[in-house]
Every structure is written in structure tokens, then in C-alpha cells.
Design an enzyme around this catalytic site. Structure first.
Site, PDB file in Angstrom:
ATOM      1  N   LYS A  74      16.637  -2.064   3.352  1.00 37.09           N
ATOM      2  CA  LYS A  74      16.271  -2.858   3.790  1.00 37.09           C
ATOM      3  C   LYS A  74      17.871  -4.044   3.270  1.00 37.09           C
ATOM      4  CE  LYS A  74      11.344  -3.053   2.997  1.00 37.09           C
ATOM      5  NZ  LYS A  74      10.975  -4.371   3.902  1.00 37.09           N
ATOM      6  N   LYS A  82      10.886  -8.911  -0.986  1.00 31.08           N
ATOM      7  CA  LYS A  82       9.024  -8.119  -1.318  1.00 31.08           C
ATOM      8  C   LYS A  82       8.479  -8.454  -3.176  1.00 31.08           C
ATOM      9  CE  LYS A  82       6.643  -4.437   0.050  1.00 31.08           C
ATOM     10  NZ  LYS A  82       7.286  -3.611   1.104  1.00 31.08           N
ATOM     11  N   ALA A  83      10.060  -8.325  -3.596  1.00 26.78           N
ATOM     12  CA  ALA A  83       9.767  -8.066  -5.491  1.00 26.78           C
ATOM     13  C   ALA A  83       9.601  -9.428  -5.534  1.00 26.78           C
ATOM     14  CB  ALA A  83      10.956  -8.385  -5.672  1.00 26.78           C
ATOM     15  N   ARG A 106      11.792   7.142   9.997  1.00 29.07           N
ATOM     16  CA  ARG A 106      10.161   6.548  11.259  1.00 29.07           C
ATOM     17  C   ARG A 106      10.400   7.724  12.488  1.00 29.07           C
ATOM     18  NH1 ARG A 106       9.265   1.302  14.137  1.00 29.07           N
ATOM     19  NH2 ARG A 106       8.690   1.094  11.891  1.00 29.07           N
ATOM     20  N   LYS A 141      -5.760   1.826  10.012  1.00 26.88           N
ATOM     21  CA  LYS A 141      -6.122  -0.292   9.666  1.00 26.88           C
ATOM     22  C   LYS A 141      -7.317  -0.337  10.039  1.00 26.88           C
ATOM     23  CE  LYS A 141      -1.977  -0.176   6.489  1.00 26.88           C
ATOM     24  NZ  LYS A 141      -0.630  -1.060   7.169  1.00 26.88           N
ATOM     25  N   HIS A 149       1.769   7.825   7.008  1.00 23.65           N
ATOM     26  CA  HIS A 149       2.714   6.859   6.030  1.00 23.65           C
ATOM     27  C   HIS A 149       3.051   8.316   4.747  1.00 23.65           C
ATOM     28  CE1 HIS A 149       3.102   2.491   7.262  1.00 23.65           C
ATOM     29  NE2 HIS A 149       2.658   4.003   8.018  1.00 23.65           N
ATOM     30  N   GLU A 168      10.510   6.034   2.564  1.00 24.49           N
ATOM     31  CA  GLU A 168       9.431   5.966   3.009  1.00 24.49           C
ATOM     32  C   GLU A 168       8.875   7.186   4.604  1.00 24.49           C
ATOM     33  OE1 GLU A 168       5.844   2.532   4.055  1.00 24.49           O
ATOM     34  OE2 GLU A 168       7.848   2.430   5.637  1.00 24.49           O
TER      35      GLU A 168
END
Length: 260
Positions: A74, A82-83, A106, A141, A149, A168
Site C-alpha cells: 500500500k 485506512k488508518a 495473492r 461473503k 485469507h 496478507e
């Protein structure tokens, strides 16, 4: 007698921060640059491990479950955004704890069964710590999204010592990746507010992608059996036998020594 007020400096008159504030901002900037660099190194470490697994599967097991791999780190603006959305203090220490997807990898696999196999081999390595797993393949989802994940922690070795850094890892099939990519573009187009009829169509498309995944895996098993790596290895048995015979003859029928 009142004390005369100190006149503002030229920098203050121009709206610039004072030297002390400027020094703090500079230190903060250096900390963020260093943090982003560490996450980049962590992603590189994970990519190297995945490539080793890919080569091992290909050359030793004659079966490669990994189709392709992508990665990203990022940007500082994305990290801060995001924070702020999560109400996290804008310090490197707080962001490290609260944002776990700064570095991401990924992995796209051939079949559903390959996703758990690849994750198992990856996290079995002694220098990788498995932090959390969310299996959206077993429990998709509501919008139909499917993926495996995992948040892992890996040490990045710098001149100052090891720095445990989270990455991640997303593992999915080709069909899941295709659906997720187009779904992301549609949601971006509508800024997240997708009309109900499109949301339902996306959910229906996810079900079709799942049917395709399972049908292709069934066909694969019908052709190659439950252990495709054994089938593919048998095709090279004659080549392996010739190489072994040549090695045997060249070494005089067993006269080979590890010190030769």
C-alpha cells in the site's frame, strides 16, 4: 508593564511550521518510509518462498498447483486513509498493529483443493507465523466473494536486527479471481453503492463461478485420478530410468562415491 509580543518569523507569516514541528514531521516521514520499505522486503521474502514451492511442485512432484502470483504494498496515502477510517492513531507503531494488509500477496491456484494445500505448505515453514485465517471459500461473503485469507508474520532481517512484519496472503482459484476482479471494478464504478439488481446478479455469477470450479475439478480427477502428480510423474519414468542407467554405467556399476 506588559511584555512586548514577539513578532512572527518570516516562516510563520508564510504559514510554514516552526523548526521544531518541521523536525517532527521529517522524523515521521522517515519512519513511514522505513515502514513501507520493511513491508516491501517482507513481501519479497514471501514471494521467494512461493517461487521455491512452485519449483519444488513442478520438478519433484510433477504437478504445479500455482497458476500465477501477484503482490502489492500500500502507498503511504492509502495506509493513512485506512488508518483514519478505522480511527487508528497516525503513528507507525499504531498502524503496524491496526492495519495488517499493508503488504499483500495473492496466489491464484488451479483448483479449490489446491488453495488449502498451498497455504499449508507455506505456513509450515519455521520462520512463518500464522496469525489469522479467514476461509471465505467454506463460508463466502454475502455478495458471493470467495477466497482463502491468511495473515502471516515473517521476520525481515535488517542491519539493526530482525523486524517481524505481517503480510496478507490471499489464495483463490482462477474462477474466484476472475469474479473478484470484475466485482471490484463494478463496485468502484458505483463507489460501493451498487444497485440491488446488480448486486443480485453478482451473487448469481459467483454461484456460477463456483459450479465451474467444482465441475473442472471433477473433470480433472476423472482424467488424472485423485493424485494427478503421480500420473504426471509416471510419464517421465522412462526418462528417469534412462538417466539412472547412464549414471550407473558411468560410475562403474555402483562405484560412485560422494567424494568423487
Amino acid at each position: 508593564m506588559s511584555t512586548p509580543q514577539q513578532s512572527p518569523s518570516l516562516a510563520q507569516r508564510r504559514g510554514m511550521p516552526d523548526p521544531e514541528t518541521l523536525a517532527r514531521l521529517q522524523r515521521l516521514r522517515e519512519q513511514f518510509v522505513r515502514m513501507q520499505m520493511e513491508y516491501g522486503f517482507a513481501v519479497d521474502e514471501v514471494l521467494t518462498k512461493i517461487e521455491i514451492l512452485r519449483q519444488e511442485f513442478l520438478h519433484l512432484h510433477r504437478y504445479n498447483p500455482i497458476e500465477h502470483v501477484t503482490s502489492r504494498v500500500k502507498s503511504p496515502a492509502s495506509i493513512l486513509d485506512k488508518a483514519m477510517r478505522r480511527g487508528i492513531d497516525l503513528t507507525p507503531e499504531a498502524i503496524r498493529q491496526g492495519v495488517t494488509d499493508i503488504g499483500g500477496v495473492r496466489i491464484t491456484c488451479s483448483f479449490i483443493a489446491d488453495t488449502s494445500t498451498v497455504l499449508e505448505h507455506l505456513v509450515s515453514q519455521t520462520d512463518i507465523e500464522l496469525v489469522t485465517v479467514k476461509d471465505y471459500i467454506a463460508q463466502p461473503k454475502p455478495n458471493g466473494y470467495k477466497s482463502l485469507h491468511a495473515i502471516i508474520r515473517i521476520p525481515v532481517f535488517l542491519s539493526t536486527g530482525p523486524v517481524p512484519t505481517t503480510v496478507e496472503v490471499q489464495i483463490r482459484t482462477i474462477a474466484m479471481d476472475f469474479w473478484a476482479s470484475l466485482e471490484h471494478k463494478i463496485y468502484y464504478k458505483y463507489d460501493g453503492q451498487v444497485p440491488d439488481h446488480l448486486a443480485q446478479s453478482l451473487a448469481d455469477a459467483a454461484a456460477v463461478a463456483d459450479q465451474l470450479d467444482r465441475r473442472m475439478e471433477q473433470l480433472h480427477r476423472e482424467v488424472h485420478g485423485p493424485h494427478p502428480e503421480r500420473e504426471e510423474r509416471s510419464r517421465l519414468d522412462d526418462l528417469d530410468e534412462r538417466l539412472l542407467r547412464a549414471l550407473w554405467e558411468r560410475t562403474g556399476g555402483g562405484g560412485y562415491s560422494a567424494t568423487t
